[in-house]
Design a protein around this motif. Structure first.
Motif, mmCIF file in Angstrom:
data_model
loop_
_atom_site.group_PDB
_atom_site.id
_atom_site.type_symbol
_atom_site.label_atom_id
_atom_site.label_comp_id
_atom_site.label_asym_id
_atom_site.label_seq_id
_atom_site.Cartn_x
_atom_site.Cartn_y
_atom_site.Cartn_z
ATOM 1 N N GLY A 239 -160.491 -30.212 -18.657
ATOM 2 C CA GLY A 239 -160.523 -29.720 -17.284
ATOM 3 C C GLY A 239 -159.119 -29.650 -16.727
ATOM 4 O O GLY A 239 -158.138 -29.495 -17.453
ATOM 5 N N ASP A 240 -158.978 -29.772 -15.400
ATOM 6 C CA ASP A 240 -157.646 -29.703 -14.789
ATOM 7 C C ASP A 240 -156.753 -30.823 -15.323
ATOM 8 O O ASP A 240 -157.179 -31.975 -15.445
ATOM 9 C CB ASP A 240 -157.756 -29.826 -13.269
ATOM 10 C CG ASP A 240 -158.217 -28.527 -12.621
ATOM 11 O OD1 ASP A 240 -158.141 -27.478 -13.279
ATOM 12 O OD2 ASP A 240 -158.662 -28.575 -11.455
ATOM 13 N N PHE A 241 -155.493 -30.468 -15.605
ATOM 14 C CA PHE A 241 -154.575 -31.410 -16.234
ATOM 15 C C PHE A 241 -153.149 -30.978 -15.923
ATOM 16 O O PHE A 241 -152.844 -29.783 -15.935
ATOM 17 C CB PHE A 241 -154.808 -31.422 -17.750
ATOM 18 C CG PHE A 241 -153.964 -32.405 -18.511
ATOM 19 C CD1 PHE A 241 -154.251 -33.758 -18.481
ATOM 20 C CD2 PHE A 241 -152.881 -31.979 -19.263
ATOM 21 C CE1 PHE A 241 -153.470 -34.666 -19.182
ATOM 22 C CE2 PHE A 241 -152.094 -32.867 -19.967
ATOM 23 C CZ PHE A 241 -152.396 -34.230 -19.922
ATOM 24 N N ASP A 242 -152.281 -31.930 -15.632
ATOM 25 C CA ASP A 242 -150.887 -31.641 -15.309
ATOM 26 C C ASP A 242 -150.135 -31.252 -16.590
ATOM 27 O O ASP A 242 -149.971 -32.083 -17.484
ATOM 28 C CB ASP A 242 -150.245 -32.874 -14.681
ATOM 29 C CG ASP A 242 -148.853 -32.590 -14.119
ATOM 30 O OD1 ASP A 242 -148.204 -31.631 -14.578
ATOM 31 O OD2 ASP A 242 -148.424 -33.334 -13.222
ATOM 32 N N PRO A 243 -149.653 -30.016 -16.706
ATOM 33 C CA PRO A 243 -148.969 -29.597 -17.940
ATOM 34 C C PRO A 243 -147.680 -30.370 -18.200
ATOM 35 O O PRO A 243 -147.220 -30.450 -19.337
ATOM 36 C CB PRO A 243 -148.687 -28.105 -17.707
ATOM 37 C CG PRO A 243 -148.686 -27.950 -16.217
ATOM 38 C CD PRO A 243 -149.704 -28.915 -15.716
#
Length: 395
Positions: A239-243
């Motif tokens: 899901g959403d994740f800090d690159p």
């Protein structure tokens, strides 16, 4: 007009056959373990079902196998395979091509350009489409891209804060997915509510999950972005994740970038959080038995749904209905109840008994609720079938 709707995996082929004169589903089936020495081919036609084991080296042979079952002399629904007017694909990512198209070289090239964004989806679809073109040269193939439904999202909600040349040259934007499912919910909820202008939040919760805000039957906001990996936690996808966490992961583990991304795409989500399983039924059972990791997985999943739900309510200026669909949304009263818990000030009030006991298409809101709460089983295949017919008529 008979339309075969295909849903592909890298080693699987699932299908439904529709008579589009009245949209009846005449048959459904699947071929598993494509490419193995033995593959299982199943079909259900009315009360008759058949299962065969055979060698299926590629998706083209899989189609031949399913057509053989559909033309079974005693139980089949087809006299000849030529009765099928087209095969419609619930295709995923076409990048610069977002809509419904007859499959040709340009469509295949556009999909290939997005292989890096949808590595689990696009390559098997491209291979299957090419194999079918070779074996069934006269059978039209239609790609209905999941991104199509989300083209109505306002620009400010679909652009990333990145350099414009990256966005324009590489087609990097919040495309959104699960389009067929959310389109079905938009259509069916309008029928049930008796109005086309309803503000509806469609919660497609399953092995892969996304939420979409709908107004006037159109998508105006969605949780998935550039790829199907984003948005809510999935069964095994992050899901959403800090690159910007990736360089640290690569440095500490010694992984390559490809390996780190593959790990996030296969060992994340509910599986990563729980350390046990990506299947929410297993996670709930373990949490009930006191497993802390599984309880954390449920808590994170619910909180992410609620976070995005709040954004949808703001985008719509309120909600006339919240709809739960897909495997978890349709069957998991625990998740539905937790998502809607404590939202009475927003006009969202659950009837716990109705939520616990409902089956199929039904409501579970209390009489005092200003927002209708629905469970509506999704039907992505009929949407693709309708789009396939439309594409044939425009050709």
């Amino acid at each position: 007009m008979l339309v075969l709707v295909a849903n592909l995996g890298s080693t699987s082929f699932k299908y439904r056959l529709y008579d589009m004169s009245d949209e009846r589903c005449l048959a459904r089936g699947a071929v598993d373990r494509i490419g193995d020495t033995e593959s299982k081919c199943t079909v259900s036609i009315g009360e008759w079902s058949d299962e065969r084991t055979m060698s299926v080296p590629d998706h083209g042979v899989a189609v031949e196998a399913c057509l053989a079952q559909l033309t079974d002399p005693e139980h089949g629904v087809l006299k000849d395979a030529s009765e099928v007017a087209a095969i419609g694909f619930k295709a995923v990512h076409g990048g610069r091509m977002s809509g419904v198209f007859r499959v040709d070289t340009d469509v295949l090239d556009a999909m290939a350009e997005m292989n890096a964004a949808a590595p689990a989806h696009n390559p098997p679809y491209i291979a299957a489409m090419k194999a079918m073109q070779q074996r069934f040269a006269d059978l039209p193939l239609v790609a209905a891209f999941e991104t199509d439904f989300h083209q109505t999202i306002p620009t400010a909600r679909k652009e990333y804060a990145i350099p414009r040349d990256w966005a324009n040259e590489f087609h990097i934007r919040k495309w959104g997915f699960h389009g067929a499912s959310h389109r079905y919910i938009a259509t069916r909820s309008a029928e049930l509510l008796g109005r086309d202008d309803a503000r509806v939040i469609s919660c497609h919760l399953g092995g892969s999950s996304s939420i979409t805000a709908i107004r006037n039957r159109q998508s105006v906001m969605t949780t998935m972005g550039m790829t199907p990996q984003t948005g809510l936690p999935q069964n095994n996808r992050v899901g959403d994740f800090d690159p910007f966490a990736l360089p640290l992961i690569i440095e500490r583990t010694g992984m390559t970038l490809d390996a780190a991304l593959a790990h996030l795409a296969s060992q994340g989500g509910l599986l990563g959080l729980s350390g046990r399983s990506g299947d929410i039924r297993d996670v709930e059972e373990a949490a009930e038995a006191g497993d802390a990791g599984s309880q954390l997985a449920l808590d994170v999943y619910v909180e992410e749904i609620r976070r995005h739900l709040g954004g949808m309510i703001v985008a719509l200026g309120g909600a006339d209905a919240i709809v739960f669909t897909a495997g978890i949304g349709e069957n998991d009263d625990l998740i539905r109840g937790r998502v809607c818990e404590g939202l009475e000030e927003l006009g969202i009030v659950v009837d716990p008994a109705a939520n616990k006991s409902l089956k199929g298409e039904a409501t579970f809101h209390a009489e005092s609720s200003r927002t209708a709460l629905w469970v509506i089983p999704t039907n992505e295949e009929i949407i693709v079938a309708r789009q396939t017919v439309s594409a044939l008529q425009q050709a």
